[in-house]
Motif scaffolding. Structure first.
Motif, short mmCIF file in Angstrom:
data_model
loop_
_atom_site.label_atom_id
_atom_site.label_comp_id
_atom_site.label_asym_id
_atom_site.label_seq_id
_atom_site.Cartn_x
_atom_site.Cartn_y
_atom_site.Cartn_z
N PHE A 149 0.82 -1.20 0.00
CA PHE A 149 0.00 0.00 0.00
C PHE A 149 0.87 1.26 0.00
CE2 PHE A 149 0.92 0.64 4.42
CZ PHE A 149 0.64 1.98 4.65
N MET A 150 2.11 1.16 0.50
CA MET A 150 2.99 2.33 0.49
C MET A 150 3.25 2.79 -0.94
SD MET A 150 5.76 1.37 3.45
CE MET A 150 5.31 0.34 4.85
N PHE A 151 3.50 1.84 -1.85
CA PHE A 151 3.69 2.20 -3.25
C PHE A 151 2.41 2.79 -3.83
CE2 PHE A 151 6.71 -1.40 -2.70
CZ PHE A 151 7.89 -0.71 -2.94
N ASP A 152 1.27 2.18 -3.51
CA ASP A 152 -0.01 2.66 -4.02
C ASP A 152 -0.29 4.10 -3.60
OD1 ASP A 152 -0.85 0.58 -5.55
OD2 ASP A 152 -2.21 -0.29 -4.08
N ASN A 153 0.27 4.51 -2.46
CA ASN A 153 0.01 5.86 -1.95
C ASN A 153 1.20 6.80 -2.12
OD1 ASN A 153 -2.76 5.92 -0.35
ND2 ASN A 153 -1.86 3.89 -0.08
N GLY A 154 2.14 6.42 -2.95
CA GLY A 154 3.26 7.29 -3.27
C GLY A 154 4.23 7.51 -2.11
N LEU A 155 4.30 6.56 -1.19
CA LEU A 155 5.19 6.68 -0.04
C LEU A 155 6.48 5.92 -0.27
CD1 LEU A 155 2.52 5.98 2.75
CD2 LEU A 155 3.38 8.22 2.03
N ASP A 156 7.54 6.35 0.40
CA ASP A 156 8.78 5.59 0.38
C ASP A 156 8.55 4.24 1.05
OD1 ASP A 156 10.12 7.71 -0.79
OD2 ASP A 156 10.83 8.51 1.13
N TYR A 157 9.26 3.22 0.55
CA TYR A 157 9.10 1.91 1.14
C TYR A 157 10.00 1.80 2.37
CZ TYR A 157 8.46 -3.07 1.77
OH TYR A 157 8.15 -4.29 2.31
N LYS A 158 9.44 2.19 3.50
CA LYS A 158 10.12 2.11 4.78
C LYS A 158 9.07 2.09 5.88
CE LYS A 158 10.60 7.13 5.29
NZ LYS A 158 11.54 8.26 5.46
N SER A 159 9.39 1.52 7.00
CA SER A 159 8.46 1.53 8.13
C SER A 159 8.27 2.96 8.58
CB SER A 159 9.01 0.66 9.27
OG SER A 159 9.09 -0.69 8.85
N GLN A 160 7.01 3.34 8.81
CA GLN A 160 6.72 4.75 9.06
C GLN A 160 5.36 4.93 9.70
OE1 GLN A 160 5.75 6.82 5.14
NE2 GLN A 160 6.53 4.81 4.42
N LEU A 161 5.20 6.09 10.36
CA LEU A 161 3.91 6.47 10.92
C LEU A 161 3.00 6.99 9.82
CD1 LEU A 161 4.88 8.26 14.26
CD2 LEU A 161 3.46 6.22 14.05
N ILE A 162 1.76 6.51 9.81
CA ILE A 162 0.73 6.99 8.89
C ILE A 162 -0.22 7.86 9.72
CG2 ILE A 162 -1.07 6.33 7.26
CD1 ILE A 162 1.77 5.43 6.46
N SER A 163 -0.57 9.02 9.20
CA SER A 163 -1.21 10.04 10.04
C SER A 163 -2.66 9.75 10.38
CB SER A 163 -1.10 11.42 9.36
OG SER A 163 -1.77 11.39 8.11
N ASP A 164 -3.41 9.11 9.47
CA ASP A 164 -4.86 9.00 9.68
C ASP A 164 -5.31 7.56 9.42
OD1 ASP A 164 -7.60 9.16 9.83
OD2 ASP A 164 -7.80 10.83 8.43
N SER A 165 -5.76 6.89 10.48
CA SER A 165 -6.17 5.49 10.38
C SER A 165 -7.41 5.29 9.53
CB SER A 165 -6.43 4.94 11.78
OG SER A 165 -7.38 5.74 12.46
N TRP A 166 -8.21 6.32 9.33
CA TRP A 166 -9.48 6.17 8.61
C TRP A 166 -9.37 6.59 7.15
CZ3 TRP A 166 -11.76 3.44 12.04
CH2 TRP A 166 -11.69 3.77 13.39
N GLN A 167 -8.21 7.09 6.75
CA GLN A 167 -8.06 7.62 5.40
C GLN A 167 -8.38 6.56 4.36
OE1 GLN A 167 -4.27 9.43 4.74
NE2 GLN A 167 -4.70 10.02 2.64
N GLY A 168 -9.22 6.94 3.39
CA GLY A 168 -9.58 6.04 2.30
C GLY A 168 -10.74 5.12 2.59
N LEU A 169 -11.24 5.11 3.82
CA LEU A 169 -12.36 4.24 4.16
C LEU A 169 -13.69 4.96 3.93
CD1 LEU A 169 -11.23 2.59 7.52
CD2 LEU A 169 -11.18 1.59 5.24
N PRO A 170 -14.73 4.21 3.57
CA PRO A 170 -16.06 4.80 3.52
C PRO A 170 -16.54 5.12 4.94
CG PRO A 170 -16.22 2.44 3.27
CD PRO A 170 -14.75 2.78 3.27
N GLY A 171 -17.53 5.98 5.05
CA GLY A 171 -18.06 6.32 6.37
C GLY A 171 -17.61 7.69 6.83
N ASN A 172 -18.30 8.20 7.82
CA ASN A 172 -18.04 9.55 8.34
C ASN A 172 -17.15 9.47 9.58
OD1 ASN A 172 -19.68 10.89 6.36
ND2 ASN A 172 -21.48 10.14 7.48
N PHE A 173 -15.92 9.04 9.40
CA PHE A 173 -14.98 8.94 10.51
C PHE A 173 -14.31 10.29 10.75
CE2 PHE A 173 -15.10 4.59 8.74
CZ PHE A 173 -15.52 3.92 9.88
N ARG A 174 -13.89 10.51 11.98
CA ARG A 174 -13.25 11.78 12.32
C ARG A 174 -12.14 11.55 13.34
NH1 ARG A 174 -16.49 13.91 16.90
NH2 ARG A 174 -18.01 12.29 17.42
N ASP A 175 -11.19 12.49 13.31
CA ASP A 175 -10.09 12.48 14.28
C ASP A 175 -9.39 11.12 14.32
OD1 ASP A 175 -10.76 15.08 14.91
OD2 ASP A 175 -12.06 14.50 16.58
#
Length: 219
Positions: A149-175
């Motif tokens: 998924f890192m390649f799919d999202n234009g990220l470097d291939y390395k272990s890293q923090l992702i900022s938003d756990s709900w990003q890309g999911l359906p539904g009205n998630f917040r924070d």
């Protein structure tokens, strides 16, 4: 599991329950089938579903003829789980496990973590503590997002923090909370550092043949 993660899940529990009930996450057609298939093929009749959420997998384990118990830190999710079937559910955090608190009805033959390992620190301690809740020959199954998924999202291939756990999911998630994504190499290393043995790796593909999750079987 840090307090920000717990707060985010408490805030979004109702929306998550709705999204799961309505089968709105398309990739789960493949990942749900994959983890259920792996559990069916494992020897052992008593399973602990760690981070069970609203309990869909715990119920699926019961349906395959095994004894299922679920634990989660988020009480609104457990309330929903208890309303949908006869399985046992208990409120426990990862910290409870790492501190040596016994899971009710332990020991188990199998422990499963299905898309619920978010932390950067403490994973080796959590895996060791989980193994201590199993019979001697017990197995741990982990399903996690495929590092592709890192390649799919234009990220470097390395272990890293992702900022938003709900990003890309359906539904009205917040924070959304941060979560720590690992490369395959780092998954292998973290299991070794836990003094456990990686038994097998399964790559789950979608209908287009793209990898969407990993299932790690650990002795």
């Amino acid at each position: 599991m840090n307090q920000r993660i717990i707060d985010a899940w408490n805030k979004n529990a109702k929306e998550w329950i709705k999204v799961i009930a309505n089968e709105e996450i398309g990739s789960r057609r493949f990942t749900n089938k994959a983890i259920v298939g792996e559990l069916k093929n494992l020897a052992g009749d008593k399973v602990i579903d760690i981070g069970c959420g609203e309990g869909w997998l715990t119920r699926a384990i019961t349906e395959m003829g095994k004894k299922a118990v679920g634990i989660d830190a988020i009480e609104p999710l457990l309330v929903a789980a208890r309303s949908k079937g006869p399985e046992s559910y208990h409120q426990m955090s990862y910290e409870d496990l790492m501190e040596g608190q016994p899971i009710p009805e332990a020991p188990f033959d199998i422990a499963v973590f299905n898309f619920c390992l978010y932390q950067k620190e403490g994973l080796t301690d959590l895996l060791r503590a989980t193994k201590n809740q199993l019979h001697t020959e017990g197995k741990i199954l982990i399903q996690t997002l495929h590092p592709f998924f890192m390649f799919d999202n234009g990220l470097d291939y390395k272990s890293q923090l992702i900022s938003d756990s709900w990003q890309g999911l359906p539904g009205n998630f917040r924070d959304g909370h941060e979560w720590y994504a690992r490369t395959l190499e780092d998954w292998v290393n973290i299991i070794g550092e836990s003094s456990l043995q990686l038994n097998s790796i399964k790559e789950v593909l979608n209908s287009e043949g793209r990898p969407i999750s990993l299932i790690l079987k650990i002795d």
